[in-house]
Write a protein that holds these residues in place. Structure first.
Motif, PDB file in Angstrom:
ATOM      1  N   ARG A  42      -5.976  -0.601  -4.892  1.00 43.57           N
ATOM      2  CA  ARG A  42      -6.947  -0.822  -5.965  1.00 43.57           C
ATOM      3  C   ARG A  42      -6.442  -0.212  -7.276  1.00 43.57           C
ATOM      4  O   ARG A  42      -6.650  -0.770  -8.355  1.00 43.57           O
ATOM      5  CB  ARG A  42      -8.310  -0.231  -5.587  1.00 43.57           C
ATOM      6  CG  ARG A  42      -9.439  -0.622  -6.540  1.00 43.57           C
ATOM      7  CD  ARG A  42     -10.778  -0.163  -6.007  1.00 43.57           C
ATOM      8  NE  ARG A  42     -11.129  -0.851  -4.776  1.00 43.57           N
ATOM      9  CZ  ARG A  42     -11.675  -2.068  -4.732  1.00 43.57           C
ATOM     10  NH1 ARG A  42     -11.915  -2.719  -5.850  1.00 43.57           N
ATOM     11  NH2 ARG A  42     -11.973  -2.624  -3.581  1.00 43.57           N
ATOM     12  N   ARG A  43      -5.768   0.936  -7.187  1.00 41.96           N
ATOM     13  CA  ARG A  43      -5.187   1.522  -8.394  1.00 41.96           C
ATOM     14  C   ARG A  43      -4.065   0.631  -8.950  1.00 41.96           C
ATOM     15  O   ARG A  43      -3.880   0.528 -10.164  1.00 41.96           O
ATOM     16  CB  ARG A  43      -4.668   2.935  -8.093  1.00 41.96           C
ATOM     17  CG  ARG A  43      -5.787   3.974  -8.014  1.00 41.96           C
ATOM     18  CD  ARG A  43      -5.227   5.384  -7.921  1.00 41.96           C
ATOM     19  NE  ARG A  43      -4.709   5.685  -6.611  1.00 41.96           N
ATOM     20  CZ  ARG A  43      -5.456   6.106  -5.591  1.00 41.96           C
ATOM     21  NH1 ARG A  43      -6.765   6.277  -5.752  1.00 41.96           N
ATOM     22  NH2 ARG A  43      -4.914   6.374  -4.415  1.00 41.96           N
ATOM     23  N   ILE A  44      -3.331   0.013  -8.039  1.00 40.37           N
ATOM     24  CA  ILE A  44      -2.311  -0.939  -8.481  1.00 40.37           C
ATOM     25  C   ILE A  44      -2.969  -2.098  -9.220  1.00 40.37           C
ATOM     26  O   ILE A  44      -2.491  -2.552 -10.266  1.00 40.37           O
ATOM     27  CB  ILE A  44      -1.497  -1.459  -7.277  1.00 40.37           C
ATOM     28  CG1 ILE A  44      -0.617  -0.335  -6.732  1.00 40.37           C
ATOM     29  CG2 ILE A  44      -0.645  -2.672  -7.666  1.00 40.37           C
ATOM     30  CD1 ILE A  44       0.071  -0.677  -5.422  1.00 40.37           C
ATOM     31  N   ALA A  45      -4.096  -2.598  -8.692  1.00 42.71           N
ATOM     32  CA  ALA A  45      -4.816  -3.697  -9.351  1.00 42.71           C
ATOM     33  C   ALA A  45      -5.281  -3.278 -10.740  1.00 42.71           C
ATOM     34  O   ALA A  45      -5.191  -4.047 -11.698  1.00 42.71           O
ATOM     35  CB  ALA A  45      -6.014  -4.121  -8.493  1.00 42.71           C
ATOM     36  N   GLU A  46      -5.763  -2.037 -10.857  1.00 40.78           N
ATOM     37  CA  GLU A  46      -6.217  -1.553 -12.165  1.00 40.78           C
ATOM     38  C   GLU A  46      -5.059  -1.501 -13.159  1.00 40.78           C
ATOM     39  O   GLU A  46      -5.188  -1.875 -14.318  1.00 40.78           O
ATOM     40  CB  GLU A  46      -6.843  -0.166 -12.008  1.00 40.78           C
ATOM     41  CG  GLU A  46      -7.363   0.405 -13.316  1.00 40.78           C
ATOM     42  CD  GLU A  46      -7.977   1.777 -13.144  1.00 40.78           C
ATOM     43  OE1 GLU A  46      -8.010   2.534 -14.139  1.00 40.78           O
ATOM     44  OE2 GLU A  46      -8.418   2.098 -12.013  1.00 40.78           O
ATOM     45  N   ARG A  47      -3.922  -1.048 -12.671  1.00 42.39           N
ATOM     46  CA  ARG A  47      -2.760  -0.994 -13.559  1.00 42.39           C
ATOM     47  C   ARG A  47      -2.335  -2.396 -13.992  1.00 42.39           C
ATOM     48  O   ARG A  47      -1.977  -2.632 -15.137  1.00 42.39           O
ATOM     49  CB  ARG A  47      -1.598  -0.285 -12.865  1.00 42.39           C
ATOM     50  CG  ARG A  47      -0.305  -0.324 -13.680  1.00 42.39           C
ATOM     51  CD  ARG A  47       0.848   0.270 -12.876  1.00 42.39           C
ATOM     52  NE  ARG A  47       2.126  -0.168 -13.388  1.00 42.39           N
ATOM     53  CZ  ARG A  47       2.944   0.593 -14.112  1.00 42.39           C
ATOM     54  NH1 ARG A  47       2.589   1.818 -14.428  1.00 42.39           N
ATOM     55  NH2 ARG A  47       4.101   0.128 -14.522  1.00 42.39           N
TER      56      ARG A  47
ATOM     57  N   GLY B 181       2.788   4.873 -15.114  1.00 44.41           N
ATOM     58  CA  GLY B 181       4.236   5.006 -15.181  1.00 44.41           C
ATOM     59  C   GLY B 181       5.022   4.582 -13.980  1.00 44.41           C
ATOM     60  O   GLY B 181       6.178   4.270 -14.087  1.00 44.41           O
ATOM     61  N   HIS B 182       4.432   4.566 -12.796  1.00 44.41           N
ATOM     62  CA  HIS B 182       5.178   4.126 -11.616  1.00 44.41           C
ATOM     63  C   HIS B 182       4.242   3.363 -10.714  1.00 44.41           C
ATOM     64  O   HIS B 182       3.077   3.640 -10.610  1.00 44.41           O
ATOM     65  CB  HIS B 182       5.772   5.305 -10.841  1.00 44.41           C
ATOM     66  CG  HIS B 182       6.849   6.003 -11.603  1.00 44.41           C
ATOM     67  ND1 HIS B 182       8.123   5.478 -11.748  1.00 44.41           N
ATOM     68  CD2 HIS B 182       6.850   7.165 -12.302  1.00 44.41           C
ATOM     69  CE1 HIS B 182       8.862   6.300 -12.479  1.00 44.41           C
ATOM     70  NE2 HIS B 182       8.111   7.333 -12.827  1.00 44.41           N
ATOM     71  N   ASP B 183       4.837   2.394 -10.005  1.00 44.52           N
ATOM     72  CA  ASP B 183       4.050   1.655  -9.029  1.00 44.52           C
ATOM     73  C   ASP B 183       4.076   2.444  -7.730  1.00 44.52           C
ATOM     74  O   ASP B 183       4.936   2.227  -6.888  1.00 44.52           O
ATOM     75  CB  ASP B 183       4.627   0.263  -8.812  1.00 44.52           C
ATOM     76  CG  ASP B 183       4.197  -0.667  -9.908  1.00 44.52           C
ATOM     77  OD1 ASP B 183       4.870  -1.650 -10.104  1.00 44.52           O
ATOM     78  OD2 ASP B 183       3.201  -0.378 -10.558  1.00 44.52           O
ATOM     79  N   HIS B 184       3.151   3.350  -7.565  1.00 44.18           N
ATOM     80  CA  HIS B 184       3.146   4.185  -6.373  1.00 44.18           C
ATOM     81  C   HIS B 184       2.917   3.324  -5.149  1.00 44.18           C
ATOM     82  O   HIS B 184       2.003   2.538  -5.103  1.00 44.18           O
ATOM     83  CB  HIS B 184       2.031   5.232  -6.468  1.00 44.18           C
ATOM     84  CG  HIS B 184       2.107   6.029  -7.711  1.00 44.18           C
ATOM     85  ND1 HIS B 184       3.217   6.754  -8.060  1.00 44.18           N
ATOM     86  CD2 HIS B 184       1.213   6.203  -8.723  1.00 44.18           C
ATOM     87  CE1 HIS B 184       2.989   7.374  -9.224  1.00 44.18           C
ATOM     88  NE2 HIS B 184       1.794   7.035  -9.636  1.00 44.18           N
ATOM     89  N   LYS B 185       3.729   3.538  -4.125  1.00 35.37           N
ATOM     90  CA  LYS B 185       3.514   2.834  -2.872  1.00 35.37           C
ATOM     91  C   LYS B 185       2.519   3.639  -2.045  1.00 35.37           C
ATOM     92  O   LYS B 185       2.585   4.861  -2.020  1.00 35.37           O
ATOM     93  CB  LYS B 185       4.822   2.698  -2.100  1.00 35.37           C
ATOM     94  CG  LYS B 185       5.910   1.999  -2.880  1.00 35.37           C
ATOM     95  CD  LYS B 185       7.194   2.052  -2.098  1.00 35.37           C
ATOM     96  CE  LYS B 185       8.326   1.584  -2.995  1.00 35.37           C
ATOM     97  NZ  LYS B 185       9.360   2.545  -3.168  1.00 35.37           N
TER      98      LYS B 185
END
Length: 537
Positions: A342-347, A459-463
Motif C-alpha cells: 500500500r505504501r508502494i501504491a501511495e508512492r 527515495g527507495h522502492d522498499h521490498k
C-alpha cells in the motif's frame, strides 16, 4: 440553485445541492414542447397533439431526462464555481426521485487533486552507468544467436539422457485410469531442462536411454487451462524412441547465413547497433529509477486516498495472480506484506501527480501525429479489425489516454534527464543489471494528462521484508496513466504461466527466441521452422 459545502477535510470535499422545483418543471415543459412537435398520433395533425396527452404518455421519461440534465449542469457549475479538480469520479447521492412540485436535493462527495508547488527541477545530479559494447558483449550476443540455431544428433545406444539433451518419445496419458482427450502422441521431441512441460515431467526423463519405457507421474497445476484436468494426478506411459545430444555450434559465417546474412562480419555489424541500443536502454532504466528516487525524496504531499486504493487494487490483483500456486504458509506471509504494498501504491500516485505537474508546467505534450501513429500501431496488431480498433480509440478517451501514457512518460523523463547533471561511470553489464534488480522489484505509478510510473516511498522502492520468492509485483517501468482515469481503470492481473501437457505442447508454437537481430528476422526461416516443432509453455 443552492450549494453548501458540508465537508472540507484535507482533500475530501462534500456539498449539498438544492435545485428549485420550478427549474426542473421549466426544463420538463421545454422538453415537452420539443417532443410534442414530433409526435404522430391517430386523429391529430402532426405537431398538434395536446400537451396534456403527450405529458400523460411520456411525462415520466421526460421528467427523468430533465432531472439528469439539471443534475449534470449543477455538477458542472459546482466544479467551476469552487475550482474543483476531482481526483476520481465524484459520487452523487440523490436520496429519492422528487415528486412534482418538490425541490431536487442531492449530496456530492469527492476527493480533489492536491495543489502541488511547481517542482524545482534544477540541480538534479544523477550517476549514469554505461556499458561499453566490447568483445564480451558481442560474444554474448553471438552466443545467444547460436543457441537459436542449435540442432541435435543421435546419441549412442547406451547414452543416458541429461539436461540439455533431446528426448524423442511416444506417450499415452491417463487420469483416473482413463485416457484423456489430447493425452496421446507419437514422436514428440522435448529438450530436458527447458521447462516446457508440466512440472516434474522432464525431471523423470533424466537418465533414460533409447528404447526405455517409463511411467511418468505428475499432477496438473491448479491453474491448468483445461478445467477438468486442473489439480488432477496423471500417469503417462512413455516409450523413448531416441535420445539426441546437441551439436556444437560454431560461430562462423555459417551461423550468419543461417539467418540470411552473407557473413559473420555483416552479422556483427547488425548486432553492434542492437547491443548498443540494448545497453543504452539499461542505462536509461537505471537513471530513470534514480531520478524518481530523487523526486520522491524531495517532495512530500497528501495524495487522494481513492487513487491510492485503486492503485493498490491493481498491484494486489497482480501479486495474487502471480502467487496463485504458493502454499498456505507463503500466502499467509504475503498477506502480512499488504501494508508495504500500500505504501508502494501511495508512492506511485504521488510520483504520478508530480510528473504530471512537471510535464504540464514545461509544455510536455504528445502531438496528434504521434497519437495517430500509436493508434495505427495498435490497430495493426488486429489484422482485419483495424478500422474498428481506430474507431474505438477515437471514441473512448480513457483508452486513448492509456495508450498515450507510455509515450508521455518517456517525454517527461527525457525532459528531466536533459536538465540533470550526469556523472558517467563505466561498468559491466552484470554490474548494471545487478544495480537495476537491487533497486526495485515493484513499479511506481505516475499520473498525468498523459503520464508515467515506477517506485515506492521516500527515495527507495522498499521490498516487503517477508515477500515470498515467487510473489512480486511487475518489474521495471509501468506506463503513466491519466489522473482522472486511474481510479476508474480495472485492475490487471498478470496470468500465471500455463504449462502444457505433452500433447498440447507438441502442437503449440515455440516460445519466441530472444535477442534475434531485427534485420535477420525475415530471413531466419531455418531457425523459425525448427522452433515450430518444439513444445511451448
Amino acid at each position: 440553485m443552492r450549494i453548501a459545502e458540508t465537508m472540507n477535510d484535507g482533500l475530501k470535499r462534500a456539498y449539498s445541492v438544492s435545485i428549485p422545483a420550478s427549474e426542473l418543471a421549466a426544463r420538463v415543459d421545454k422538453q415537452l414542447a420539443t417532443v410534442a412537435k414530433q409526435i404522430r398520433m391517430p386523429g391529430f395533425r402532426p405537431g398538434k397533439v395536446p400537451h396534456n396527452l403527450v405529458r400523460k404518455m411520456h411525462g415520466a421519461q421526460l421528467r427523468s431526462d430533465a432531472l439528469n440534465e439539471v443534475v449534470q449542469e449543477s455538477m458542472n457549475k459546482l466544479m467551476a464555481d469552487h475550482a474543483l479538480r476531482p481526483a476520481t469520479q465524484p459520487q452523487v447521492d440523490l436520496a429519492a426521485i422528487p415528486d412534482e412540485g418538490q425541490d431536487v436535493d442531492f449530496n456530492v462527495t469527492l476527493e480533489v487533486l492536491p495543489t502541488i508547488e511547481t517542482p524545482n527541477i534544477e540541480g538534479i545530479t544523477l550517476e549514469k552507468l554505461t556499458v561499453e559494447p566490447g568483445d564480451a558483449e558481442m560474444t554474448a550476443a553471438l552466443t545467444r544467436l547460436a543457441d537459436q540455431q542449435k540442432s541435435f544428433e543421435a546419441a549412442g545406444a547406451k547414452h543416458k539422457a541429461a539436461a540439455g539433451d533431446q528426448v524423442v518419445m511416444d506417450y499415452e496419458g491417463r487420469v483416473d485410469g482413463e485416457v484423456f482427450e489430447g493425452g496421446k502422441g507419437e514422436g514428440m521431441k522435448i529438450e530436458l531442462g527447458s521447462g516446457q512441460l508440466i512440472p516434474g515431467f522432464e525431471d523423470q526423463l533424466v537418465g533414460v536411454k533409447a528404447g526405455d519405457k517409463r511411467t511418468v507421474k505428475v499432477t496438473f497445476p491448479d491453474d491448468y487451462n483445461v478445467a477438468y484436468l486442473k489439480g488432477k494426478p496423471a500417469e503417462f506411459a512413455v516409450t523413448v524412441t531416441a535420445v539426441e545430444t546437441p551439436k556444437p555450434v560454431v560461430i562462423d559465417d555459417s551461423l550468419a547465413t543461417g539467418f540470411g546474412i552473407e557473413s559473420l562480419e555483416a552479422l556483427k555489424e547488425i548486432l553492434k547497433d542492437q547491443v548498443a541500443a540494448e545497453l543504452g536502454q539499461l542505462t536509461r532504466t537505471h537513471m530513470k529509477r534514480k531520478l524518481l528516487d530523487n523526486l520522491a525524496s524531495s517532495h512530500d504531499f497528501a495524495v487522494p486516498e481513492s487513487m491510492v486504493e485503486a492503485e493498490f487494487g491493481q498491484i494486489w490483483a497482480q501479486i495474487e495472480a502471480e502467487a496463485e500456486n504458493l502454499d498456505a504458509e507463503d500466502k499467509a506471509k504475503l498477506e502480512g506484506d499488504r501494508g508495504e504494498y500500500r505504501r508502494i501504491a501511495e508512492r506511485r500516485v504521488r510520483l504520478g501527480l508530480l510528473l504530471s505537474e512537471i510535464g504540464q508546467a514545461n509544455g510536455v505534450q504528445v502531438t496528434q501525429a504521434e497519437m495517430n501513429r500509436l493508434i495505427s500501431q495498435e490497430a495493426n496488431r488486429y489484422p482485419g479489425q483495424q478500422q474498428q480498433v481506430v474507431k474505438y480509440f477515437q471514441e473512448t478517451p480513457m483508452a486513448a489516454a492509456q495508450l498515450r501514457a507510455p509515450l508521455y512518460e518517456d517525454k517527461v523523463v527525457d525532459f528531466l534527464l536533459s536538465k540533470a547533471s550526469l556523472v558517467e561511470r563505466i561498468v559491466t553489464r552484470e554490474a548494471l543489471v545487478a544495480e537495476i534488480e537491487n533497486e526495485d522489484e515493484t513499479p511506481v505509478h505516475v499520473h498525468g494528462p498523459d503520464c508515467d510510473h515506477d517506485h515506492d516511498h521516500h527515495g527507495h522502492d522498499h521490498k516487503p521484508a517477508k515477500k515470498p520468492a515467487k510473489a512480486k509485483a511487475a518489474k521495471a517501468e509501468a506506463p503513466v496513466e491519466a489522473v482522472a482515469e486511474v481510479a476508474a481503470k480495472p485492475a490487471k492481473a498478470k496470468p500465471a504461466a500455463k504449462k502444457a501437457a505433452p500433447a498440447e505442447a507438441a502442437a503449440a508454437p515455440a516460445k519466441a527466441a530472444a535477442a534475434k537481430p531485427a534485420a535477420a528476422k525475415a530471413a531466419a526461416k531455418p531457425a523459425a521452422k525448427k522452433a515450430a516443432a518444439k513444445p511451448a509453455k
